[in-house]
Design a protein around this motif. Sequence first.
Motif, PDB file in Angstrom:
ATOM      1  N   ILE A 134       0.838  -1.206   0.000  1.00 24.11           N
ATOM      2  CA  ILE A 134       0.000   0.000   0.000  1.00 24.11           C
ATOM      3  C   ILE A 134       0.869   1.251   0.000  1.00 24.11           C
ATOM      4  CG2 ILE A 134      -1.697   1.288   1.370  1.00 24.11           C
ATOM      5  CD1 ILE A 134      -2.809  -1.389   2.304  1.00 24.11           C
ATOM      6  N   LEU A 135       0.438   2.250  -0.745  1.00 25.19           N
ATOM      7  CA  LEU A 135       1.127   3.541  -0.789  1.00 25.19           C
ATOM      8  C   LEU A 135       0.461   4.497   0.194  1.00 25.19           C
ATOM      9  CD1 LEU A 135       1.372   3.870  -4.657  1.00 25.19           C
ATOM     10  CD2 LEU A 135       3.278   3.412  -3.137  1.00 25.19           C
ATOM     11  N   LEU A 136       1.274   5.183   0.992  1.00 26.44           N
ATOM     12  CA  LEU A 136       0.768   6.179   1.927  1.00 26.44           C
ATOM     13  C   LEU A 136       1.547   7.474   1.766  1.00 26.44           C
ATOM     14  CD1 LEU A 136       0.325   4.031   5.180  1.00 26.44           C
ATOM     15  CD2 LEU A 136      -1.468   4.847   3.638  1.00 26.44           C
ATOM     16  N   PRO A 137       0.938   8.613   2.111  1.00 22.02           N
ATOM     17  CA  PRO A 137       1.646   9.896   1.988  1.00 22.02           C
ATOM     18  C   PRO A 137       2.879   9.935   2.900  1.00 22.02           C
ATOM     19  CG  PRO A 137      -0.705  10.243   2.261  1.00 22.02           C
ATOM     20  CD  PRO A 137      -0.463   8.805   2.542  1.00 22.02           C
ATOM     21  N   LYS A 138       3.891  10.638   2.439  1.00 23.13           N
ATOM     22  CA  LYS A 138       5.118  10.763   3.220  1.00 23.13           C
ATOM     23  C   LYS A 138       4.858  11.586   4.488  1.00 23.13           C
ATOM     24  CE  LYS A 138       6.623  14.947   0.755  1.00 23.13           C
ATOM     25  NZ  LYS A 138       7.663  15.534  -0.133  1.00 23.13           N
ATOM     26  N   PRO A 139       5.716  11.455   5.498  1.00 20.23           N
ATOM     27  CA  PRO A 139       5.564  12.277   6.714  1.00 20.23           C
ATOM     28  C   PRO A 139       5.573  13.761   6.376  1.00 20.23           C
ATOM     29  CG  PRO A 139       7.157  10.514   7.079  1.00 20.23           C
ATOM     30  CD  PRO A 139       6.837  10.490   5.609  1.00 20.23           C
ATOM     31  N   GLY A 140       4.723  14.506   7.046  1.00 21.65           N
ATOM     32  CA  GLY A 140       4.644  15.945   6.802  1.00 21.65           C
ATOM     33  C   GLY A 140       3.449  16.358   5.971  1.00 21.65           C
ATOM     34  N   VAL A 141       2.847  15.405   5.240  1.00 25.46           N
ATOM     35  CA  VAL A 141       1.656  15.729   4.454  1.00 25.46           C
ATOM     36  C   VAL A 141       0.468  15.872   5.401  1.00 25.46           C
ATOM     37  CG1 VAL A 141       0.030  14.861   2.729  1.00 25.46           C
ATOM     38  CG2 VAL A 141       2.489  14.611   2.358  1.00 25.46           C
ATOM     39  N   ASP A 142      -0.322  16.919   5.207  1.00 25.26           N
ATOM     40  CA  ASP A 142      -1.510  17.159   6.019  1.00 25.26           C
ATOM     41  C   ASP A 142      -2.590  16.152   5.607  1.00 25.26           C
ATOM     42  OD1 ASP A 142      -3.784  18.037   7.321  1.00 25.26           O
ATOM     43  OD2 ASP A 142      -3.433  20.164   6.893  1.00 25.26           O
ATOM     44  N   LEU A 143      -2.766  15.118   6.426  1.00 25.83           N
ATOM     45  CA  LEU A 143      -3.684  14.045   6.060  1.00 25.83           C
ATOM     46  C   LEU A 143      -5.141  14.483   6.080  1.00 25.83           C
ATOM     47  CD1 LEU A 143      -2.015  11.004   7.868  1.00 25.83           C
ATOM     48  CD2 LEU A 143      -1.764  11.752   5.497  1.00 25.83           C
ATOM     49  N   SER A 144      -5.455  15.507   6.854  1.00 24.29           N
ATOM     50  CA  SER A 144      -6.839  15.996   6.866  1.00 24.29           C
ATOM     51  C   SER A 144      -7.219  16.625   5.522  1.00 24.29           C
ATOM     52  CB  SER A 144      -7.040  17.003   7.987  1.00 24.29           C
ATOM     53  OG  SER A 144      -6.263  18.173   7.762  1.00 24.29           O
ATOM     54  N   LYS A 145      -6.224  17.086   4.770  1.00 28.42           N
ATOM     55  CA  LYS A 145      -6.465  17.598   3.424  1.00 28.42           C
ATOM     56  C   LYS A 145      -6.234  16.523   2.373  1.00 28.42           C
ATOM     57  CE  LYS A 145      -5.217  22.371   4.580  1.00 28.42           C
ATOM     58  NZ  LYS A 145      -4.327  23.523   4.260  1.00 28.42           N
ATOM     59  N   TYR A 203       2.845  12.604  -7.812  1.00 28.30           N
ATOM     60  CA  TYR A 203       2.986  12.165  -6.417  1.00 28.30           C
ATOM     61  C   TYR A 203       3.930  10.973  -6.303  1.00 28.30           C
ATOM     62  CZ  TYR A 203      -0.986  15.198  -5.217  1.00 28.30           C
ATOM     63  OH  TYR A 203      -1.816  16.269  -5.023  1.00 28.30           O
ATOM     64  N   LEU A 204       3.950  10.139  -7.330  1.00 27.83           N
ATOM     65  CA  LEU A 204       4.873   9.000  -7.313  1.00 27.83           C
ATOM     66  C   LEU A 204       6.312   9.450  -7.553  1.00 27.83           C
ATOM     67  CD1 LEU A 204       2.824   6.341  -9.314  1.00 27.83           C
ATOM     68  CD2 LEU A 204       3.462   6.222  -6.897  1.00 27.83           C
ATOM     69  N   GLU A 205       6.477  10.369  -8.485  1.00 27.43           N
ATOM     70  CA  GLU A 205       7.829  10.786  -8.864  1.00 27.43           C
ATOM     71  C   GLU A 205       8.495  11.658  -7.810  1.00 27.43           C
ATOM     72  OE1 GLU A 205       7.259  12.653 -12.617  1.00 27.43           O
ATOM     73  OE2 GLU A 205       7.260  10.760 -13.756  1.00 27.43           O
ATOM     74  N   ASP A 206       7.724  12.503  -7.134  1.00 27.38           N
ATOM     75  CA  ASP A 206       8.353  13.415  -6.171  1.00 27.38           C
ATOM     76  C   ASP A 206       8.392  12.857  -4.741  1.00 27.38           C
ATOM     77  OD1 ASP A 206       5.792  13.709  -5.131  1.00 27.38           O
ATOM     78  OD2 ASP A 206       5.480  15.729  -5.887  1.00 27.38           O
ATOM     79  N   GLY A 207       7.955  11.609  -4.576  1.00 26.21           N
ATOM     80  CA  GLY A 207       8.053  10.980  -3.263  1.00 26.21           C
ATOM     81  C   GLY A 207       6.917  11.314  -2.313  1.00 26.21           C
ATOM     82  N   THR A 208       5.858  11.956  -2.809  1.00 27.45           N
ATOM     83  CA  THR A 208       4.713  12.231  -1.947  1.00 27.45           C
ATOM     84  C   THR A 208       4.079  10.920  -1.466  1.00 27.45           C
ATOM     85  OG1 THR A 208       4.248  14.329  -3.058  1.00 27.45           O
ATOM     86  CG2 THR A 208       2.435  13.323  -1.833  1.00 27.45           C
ATOM     87  N   LEU A 209       4.038   9.926  -2.354  1.00 22.50           N
ATOM     88  CA  LEU A 209       3.524   8.615  -2.009  1.00 22.50           C
ATOM     89  C   LEU A 209       4.677   7.646  -1.786  1.00 22.50           C
ATOM     90  CD1 LEU A 209       0.504   8.282  -4.462  1.00 22.50           C
ATOM     91  CD2 LEU A 209       0.387   8.315  -1.967  1.00 22.50           C
ATOM     92  N   LEU A 210       4.645   6.945  -0.662  1.00 24.70           N
ATOM     93  CA  LEU A 210       5.712   6.000  -0.316  1.00 24.70           C
ATOM     94  C   LEU A 210       5.120   4.606  -0.148  1.00 24.70           C
ATOM     95  CD1 LEU A 210       7.632   8.095   2.376  1.00 24.70           C
ATOM     96  CD2 LEU A 210       8.141   7.898  -0.069  1.00 24.70           C
ATOM     97  N   ALA A 211       5.774   3.617  -0.749  1.00 21.97           N
ATOM     98  CA  ALA A 211       5.319   2.228  -0.649  1.00 21.97           C
ATOM     99  C   ALA A 211       5.646   1.676   0.738  1.00 21.97           C
ATOM    100  CB  ALA A 211       5.978   1.385  -1.726  1.00 21.97           C
TER     101      ALA A 211
END
Length: 460
Positions: A134-145, A203-211
Amino acid sequence: FFRCMLRCHSFSFPVRLPVFVRRPRALRVGFLLPVLALVVLLALTLPPAARFLLASLLHSCQRRASGLRTMDKLSSAPSRPEDVQYLRQNNVPELLDELVQLLLHEKPANPTQYLIHALALKQADTIGLAVPSILLPKPGVDLSKWSVIACDQYTSQPEYWEKVERTVGDAPSTLRMILPEVYLETPKEEALIESAQKATKKYLEDGTLLAQAPGFVLVDRKTAHTESRKGLVVALDLEKYDYSKDSKSLIRATEGTVEARLPPRVRVRQGASVESPHIMVLIDDPQRTVIEPLFERPQRRTVYDFGLMSGGGHIRGYAVDEPAEIYRVISALAALAEPESFAKKYATDPAKHAVLLFAMGDGNHSFATAKLHWERLKAAAGEEGRAALMRSPARHALVELINIHDKGLQFEPIHRVLFGVSLETFLEEARAHFKGSTVSYATAPSLSADGRSAVQRAWA
């Protein structure tokens, strides 16, 4: 002869040897010396064909010996007693040839855990389940948004989506990865599909999403209606799903599938690198053997914990990535799918009623979209590319499993407002449709003129 012995993979004879037994080294050496002498003698005297068969037999023995050495290592590996017990109870000898080759090739730090994971994958395939990465947002991303409501909600209220747009602003968000269906058949539709595909790629290329490590996510959701609703995010096999009316597949729809709603979603999916579905799948687990035991563990790694926007409540996610736990989940689901147990639970004839393990609870059209896209990929691949395609991630779709007996799951009636039809005509058709069934109905007092006007204004 020895070169031939190393190459004869396709003529291996099964040689049954017990596992979990450590022989004294002196006994093994004393046994091997005369065998080696016999092999050399035979190699010199036998005709080529007989040498070939002998080489095959010896190769099989060599594979089994490698398996014994690997199983010897398990006792000194950092393994838990309950893990080894699982291996003992689940026919490891029957799978030894295949699994040992995996162990020798991968050389994992913890062979026992790796072996349990391999066992789990083999069993999962039979019940239409997969262990996703599963891919999840990297630390620091505002998950509420980051998290937004499903794309098929608020389809008559564009002002809701305009508010979401203002809330998200420039922050990373799944809003950028979907097509809100309020914009279907509007000038914005094609532009939003294109931007969704671009955003996903970005998001995949800039590391926003991490496996994450392969595994499931255990979910605890709080809403305005319930303090806790528990679920488990897994991947389901689209090969085990059929949304046709008379389907007998292991995964089935619980409502009619409107195929006209699928093409826009397919266009989003076919150009995207990942998926972000909102799919709820129900399991009938009255003994609470699948999801609920996972919450009994006192400490578990939290992967997200945040409040949802627009009064959506709160959600927590926990990692389920230990092989032994994954195997327990799969084994519990497999038990629910046993034909005899299924027939006994529902008092059905196994010969007439196929097992239904996964019932679509919500998001059926998202799952049907994934199915349609997968079938198109298979058709384009043809017979030659079919085998390679079967290993594609597109074969599976992420869903949240929820036990229909979960206390936080509430079922409420769906109300519909009908226009352009008289009450008399509707009741007449209803009587004919439900004739002979147990469905009952009653008429409510008529709305006043002001009430009718209020309803018409609300739905104008």
